[in-house]
Design an enzyme around this catalytic site. Structure first.
Site, PDB file in Angstrom:
ATOM      1  N   LYS A  47     -14.698 -21.800  27.678  1.00  0.00           N
ATOM      2  CA  LYS A  47     -14.029 -21.304  26.480  1.00  0.00           C
ATOM      3  C   LYS A  47     -12.622 -20.758  26.735  1.00  0.00           C
ATOM      4  CE  LYS A  47     -15.963 -22.252  23.618  1.00  0.00           C
ATOM      5  NZ  LYS A  47     -16.139 -23.719  23.303  1.00  0.00           N
ATOM      6  N   THR A  48     -12.006 -21.217  27.772  1.00  0.00           N
ATOM      7  CA  THR A  48     -10.653 -20.732  28.056  1.00  0.00           C
ATOM      8  C   THR A  48      -9.621 -21.849  27.931  1.00  0.00           C
ATOM      9  OG1 THR A  48     -11.014 -21.179  30.395  1.00  0.00           O
ATOM     10  CG2 THR A  48     -11.413 -18.916  29.656  1.00  0.00           C
ATOM     11  N   GLY A  49     -10.063 -23.009  27.434  1.00  0.00           N
ATOM     12  CA  GLY A  49      -9.151 -24.151  27.291  1.00  0.00           C
ATOM     13  C   GLY A  49      -9.370 -25.212  28.362  1.00  0.00           C
ATOM     14  N   THR A  50     -10.506 -25.190  28.989  1.00  0.00           N
ATOM     15  CA  THR A  50     -10.742 -26.118  30.109  1.00  0.00           C
ATOM     16  C   THR A  50     -10.801 -27.583  29.655  1.00  0.00           C
ATOM     17  OG1 THR A  50     -13.109 -25.719  29.920  1.00  0.00           O
ATOM     18  CG2 THR A  50     -11.938 -24.441  31.574  1.00  0.00           C
TER      19      THR A  50
ATOM     20  N   SER B  43     -15.672 -16.484  21.485  1.00  0.00           N
ATOM     21  CA  SER B  43     -15.632 -17.941  21.367  1.00  0.00           C
ATOM     22  C   SER B  43     -16.953 -18.544  21.857  1.00  0.00           C
ATOM     23  CB  SER B  43     -14.451 -18.476  22.179  1.00  0.00           C
ATOM     24  OG  SER B  43     -14.498 -19.874  22.265  1.00  0.00           O
TER      25      SER B  43
ATOM     26  N   LYS C 181     -13.650 -28.006  19.647  1.00  0.00           N
ATOM     27  CA  LYS C 181     -12.596 -27.271  20.353  1.00  0.00           C
ATOM     28  C   LYS C 181     -11.541 -26.849  19.338  1.00  0.00           C
ATOM     29  CE  LYS C 181     -14.814 -28.155  23.969  1.00  0.00           C
ATOM     30  NZ  LYS C 181     -15.520 -27.155  24.761  1.00  0.00           N
ATOM     31  N   GLY C 182     -11.323 -25.558  19.254  1.00  0.00           N
ATOM     32  CA  GLY C 182     -10.422 -25.023  18.233  1.00  0.00           C
ATOM     33  C   GLY C 182     -11.183 -24.811  16.942  1.00  0.00           C
ATOM     34  N   ARG C 183     -12.331 -24.180  17.084  1.00  0.00           N
ATOM     35  CA  ARG C 183     -13.193 -23.949  15.912  1.00  0.00           C
ATOM     36  C   ARG C 183     -12.583 -22.889  15.005  1.00  0.00           C
ATOM     37  NH1 ARG C 183     -17.604 -24.198  19.678  1.00  0.00           N
ATOM     38  NH2 ARG C 183     -18.720 -26.153  19.324  1.00  0.00           N
TER      39      ARG C 183
ATOM     40  N   TYR D 142     -13.572 -19.688  12.881  1.00  0.00           N
ATOM     41  CA  TYR D 142     -14.607 -18.681  12.615  1.00  0.00           C
ATOM     42  C   TYR D 142     -13.928 -17.359  12.281  1.00  0.00           C
ATOM     43  CZ  TYR D 142     -13.738 -18.770  17.706  1.00  0.00           C
ATOM     44  OH  TYR D 142     -13.154 -18.848  18.937  1.00  0.00           O
TER      45      TYR D 142
END
Ligand code: A3P
Length: 896
Positions: A631-634, A729, A850-852, A854
């Site tokens: 959840k860090t952009g991997t 996230s 990815k890029g949800r 909420y």
């Protein structure tokens, strides 16, 4: 002059010399024919005549080959009680069961306490010897070069160390008052004792008083005739086996004169320049700690002397009140690996088989259960001289007197064979066994040259299971052949691999007078040296020998009978032999931590390369890893990297959401062949940089160690964002995947769940919170990798300015050609993120996951997490600064 080849020219000259004429060429041909006929006759004679006749012929001709000397006999006699009363399990007087000294541990040590070793320098000889013995005995330790301050001795009020060792005892005596008081207090409070070695001194001192102790020392002593005082509480493993007659190795020993009755001599010797009547000198003493509460064992010489190695182990156990345990059970098994495999002339005859049976009977009297474990390759049965073939038959007549295990039919190395070939070979050998009434149910096997066992050749394991139902094997190669003290076991696909020890006998060690280095080398190994020590240090020893060691000079019989006698003389070890399956169960019961393998890099060991299948290559392993956390952009990073023409990502795994997840979970047990299947064979790929991304690697406890073992040169990429944001996230990620707990419990309930909450909630809580403790995890990676191999990316920067991040990353990875990401990444307003450019005005963005979208986090949760992560964030800031990274703005905010 005609063009003639060199051998012919030689022949020409030789015959001319004999015949004396240039022209008589017909005579030359007759001579040549006669010479060939003589050669054929000699060959046929050698092939068909019994060996005894040939031996005589050969001996008569003074050709030094098949001649057998009188095999050496084991004549070692134990010297008795060493001057005092002794009784070990085989002795006959008083045996001291390692009485505890009059101390009681008030404060607690940690479980499995370490040994603290103060060494002179990192490279000092005795320091290294100490470390080697500790490693060989699997005793945890920490070495410390004495500086101004002592290392931390306690952790949360529990003592870390069960014994303290000074390589140079003078350093302890010279400690400044503050450190001395600190150390002494620890030793007293935790009932811990000290081992000290007297340094070698330039000057000779006679009767110098030791500072603060009731001892006088004499230095630079040349001594002889060492023995032990059997009447002391230290001896547990060690037994007073008599007098070691003769001068000691070096003439720089220190001896002690004792001035207080609470000090007990442990070992003594006599000045070598005089006879026995001269006053004996104490060379090792025990201070029972009754004067100042600190027990000590002081050695007047280092660990080069084999007996000191035994006393050293006893000392650690005694001084730690048994908290550094010293078990006495020793299991020992001797394999005769190739019972039918040896060239003619060095195989066993019927006499040799009789000798083997006799020796086995004698060994059984000393070692309950002793049986030789015979490995066979049926193809070589009856391939010797007639009397050797009789030896083969006689072995099978005594099939029930031995244990048996199937080797490879033709002794071929398994890594060169395919699955089918392996199975056919094994089946042939099994049929041979069935036809000759050899048992086939031992559950044990080994591979020629250790091939296929390690590095693992999966078809071997499959065939073993299928054909022989193998449960146990043994190898010298895990993790490496040398140093032998580091050999360990592991379990792969339910087959237990035991570490195999070398006893100094190889196929070519046939005659005692041809022993490499001379007979003394073998005898020294038996009498306190390497072989003896391998039994002392290893609770479970499995040795490899060969057929040739039992014929000829029968060196194996001599070796094992001698070493067993020596062990029984000088130790209280309880030797026994059990079949391989029980042996392996014992091993992993005793060392459960070893069950998990650590796959090493085959290319880092040339022996491993020799037994690794030719088609395999380390180029099929990744050069760098993106390790997370999640959840860090991997995924964005992974996608951007994969766009690069010189970079190739792993093939996706259908099981684990495309990630391979090899190093952290159960997949690791599938072995490196499984892992390599995720990467292209080098010949089929032009990409130079293979990589994989598994975002769960970051926080896995065992992962850094595993990665280091397989990919020591790999570069590692980490991405981090605010840990609170990451946690949130993750929670939404779980909800999106319909995780039952995440749907049932609010974010607040999850992150604040206590340790009494239901298991599923605690698990979710940990997965939310633990990866965000960044500093702790990065430190763990730094324990295994240099910082130059690790790149930490600010995930927020990756999101807002991926071009800059990717350019920087290319430089870190050293990737050529440089890829211009400016042309290939574009911000997509609809997605709200940078996406891959796929056409003039078209982009390809990451999926919906990815890029949800909420709702934002509650203020109260923001506050809670800020506080929760504060200590970790403080540590992170320090760490990033130390590693020369700028502090990300989110971290500054979190710390406000
Ligand atoms: P959210 O979905 O919570 O916004 P990972 O791939 O490690 O699971 O990380 C997912 C996160 O990557 C997303 O979290 C998103 O914020 C972030 N991200 C960064 N760059 C992105 C990009 N270019 N496209 C989509 N998501 C990106």
């Amino acid at each position: 002059m005609p063009l003639v080849c060199r051998p012919w020219r030689l022949w020409h000259r030789a015959t001319r010399f004999i015949i004396g004429s240039r022209k008589a060429s017909w005579r030359r041909y007759i001579l040549l024919a006669a010479f060939v006929v003589i050669l054929i006759i000699i060959y046929l004679l050698i092939e068909s005549y019994p060996r005894s006749i040939m031996r005589k012929v050969v001996a008569d001709l003074s050709v030094a080959v098949l001649v057998r000397n009188h095999p050496p006999e084991s004549v070692f006699r134990c010297g008795g009680d060493g001057g005092g009363k002794v009784r070990g399990p085989t002795g006959n007087a008083t045996f001291h069961p390692h009485l505890p000294p009059p101390r009681s541990p008030e404060n607690k040590l940690r479980d499995d306490p370490k040994v603290l070793v103060f060494t002179e320098t990192q490279y000092s000889k005795t320091g290294k010897d100490i470390a080697n013995i500790l490693v060989a005995n699997r005793i945890n330790y920490k070495t410390e070069v004495l500086g101004r301050s002592l290392p931390g001795l306690t952790n949360l009020s529990r003592g870390k160390y069960g014994a303290v060792i000074f390589e140079n005892f003078d350093r302890y005596l010279q400690l400044d008052p503050w450190n001395r008081e600190l150390l002494d207090k620890y030793l007293k409070d935790y009932s811990v004792g000290m081992v000290g070695f007297m340094p070698v001194r330039e000057d000779t001192r006679v009767g110098t008083k030791m500072k603060g102790l009731p001892l006088y020392i004499h230095t630079n002593m040349a001594l002889k005739n060492v023995s032990l005082n059997s009447d002391n509480p230290l001896l547990h493993l060690t037994r007073a086996g008599g007098t070691i007659v003769g001068p000691v190795l070096n003439s720089d020993w220190t001896t002690f004169t004792i001035e207080d009755p609470t000090y007990i001599p442990i070992e003594w010797a006599y000045p070598s320049l005089t006879d026995f009547s001269e006053e004996r000198q104490n060379t090792v003493v025990l201070d029972q700690g009754q004067l100042d509460g600190i027990p000590r064992v002081l050695f007047g010489a280092n660990l080069e002397f084999w007996l000191h190695r035994l006393l050293f182990l006893d000392a650690l156990s005694y001084l730690s009140l048994g908290r550094i345990p010293l078990a006495l059970d020793r299991y020992i098994l001797v394999d005769i690996d190739d019972i039918f495999v040896a060239r003619k002339g060095i195989r066993m005859t019927t006499d040799d088989v009789m000798a083997l049976l006799e020796s086995q009977r004698r060994l059984q009297e000393m070692v309950p259960g002793w049986r030789f474990n015979l490995g066979f390759s049926g193809k070589y049965y009856q391939r010797g001289y007639p009397e050797e073939n009789d030896g083969d038959k006689m072995l099978l007549d005594h099939v029930e007197d031995f244990w048996w295990f199937g080797h490879m039919w033709g002794h071929t190395q398994p890594h060169e064979l395919t699955q089918d070939e392996l199975e056919i070979q094994m089946q042939l050998n099994k049929e041979f066994a069935i036809n000759h009434d050899i048992p086939t149910d031992s559950g044990y096997s080994i591979a020629p040259h250790h091939s296929g066992v390690y590095p693992v050749h999966e078809p071997l394991y499959t065939a073993w299971k299928k054909v022989w139902n193998v449960r146990v094997t043994s190898s010298e190669e895990y993790p490496h052949l040398y140093p032998a003290r580091l050999r360990r076991g592991f379990i792969h696909r339910n087959i237990m691999v035991l570490p195999r020890l070398t006893c100094g006998l190889f196929t070519h060690t046939v005659f005692i007078d041809k022993y490499p280095g001379g007979r003394k080398v073998l005898d020294d190994s038996i009498h306190g040296g390497e072989l003896f020590q391998s039994i002392v240090y290893n609770p479970i020893s499995i040795y490899m020998t060969h057929l040739s060691n039992y014929g000829n000079d029968r060196l194996a019989l001599y070796t094992f009978e001698s070493v067993v006698k020596f062990v029984k003389c000088w130790t209280n070890l309880k030797l026994q032999t059990v079949p391989p399956l029980q042996l392996a169960e014992q091993y992993f019961h005793r060392f459960p931590d070893e069950a998990d393998p650590i796959w090493g890099n085959p290319c880092a060991d040339h022996r491993h390369m020799q037994i690794w299948a030719k088609e395999k290559s380390c180029d099929q392993l990744p050069k760098f890893l993106v390790i997370g956390p999640q959840k860090t952009g991997t995924t964005a990073l992974y996608t951007f990297l994969a766009m690069h023409p010189a970079i190739l990502a792993n093939y996706p795994s259908p099981e684990t959401f495309e990630e391979v997840q090899f190093f952290n979970g159960k997949n690791y047990y599938k072995g490196i062949d499984w892992y390599m299947k995720f990467f292209p064979v080098p010949a089929n790929s032009s990409a130079k940089f293979l990589f994989e991304k598994s975002a769960t690697y970051f926080e896995g406890d065992v992962v850094p160690r595993r990665v280091r073992a397989l990919l020591p040169a790999a570069k590692l990429v980490i991405t981090i964002i605010s840990p609170s944001k990451r946690a949130y996230s993750w929670y939404h990620h779980m909800r999106a995947h319909s995780d039952h707990t995440a749907l049932l419990y609010s974010f607040h309930q999850v992150i604040t769940a206590s340790d009494t909450a239901p298991r599923a909630v605690r698990s979710l809580r940990n997965k939310c919170l633990v990866p965000g403790m960044y500093a702790r995890h990065i430190e763990r990676w730094l324990n295994h990798f240099p910082s130059s191999q690790i790149n930490i990316i600010d995930g927020e920067e990756l999101r807002s300015d991926p071009v800059y991040v990717m350019n920087d990353l290319q430089r870190f990875l050293g990737i050529q050609p440089f890829y211009n990401y400016t042309e290939h990444l574009r911000f997509d307003k609809r997605k709200g993120f940078f996406c891959q450019v796929v056409g003039e005005d078209r982009t390809k963005c990451l999926g919906r996951g990815k890029g949800r979208i909420y709702p934002s986090m509650n203020e109260s949760d923001v506050k809670y997490l800020k506080e929760f992560y504060q200590p970790y964030n403080i540590a992170l800031e320090k760490l990033l600064t130390k590693l020369d990274y700028p502090v990300p703005s989110w971290l500054e905010e979190d710390l406000q």
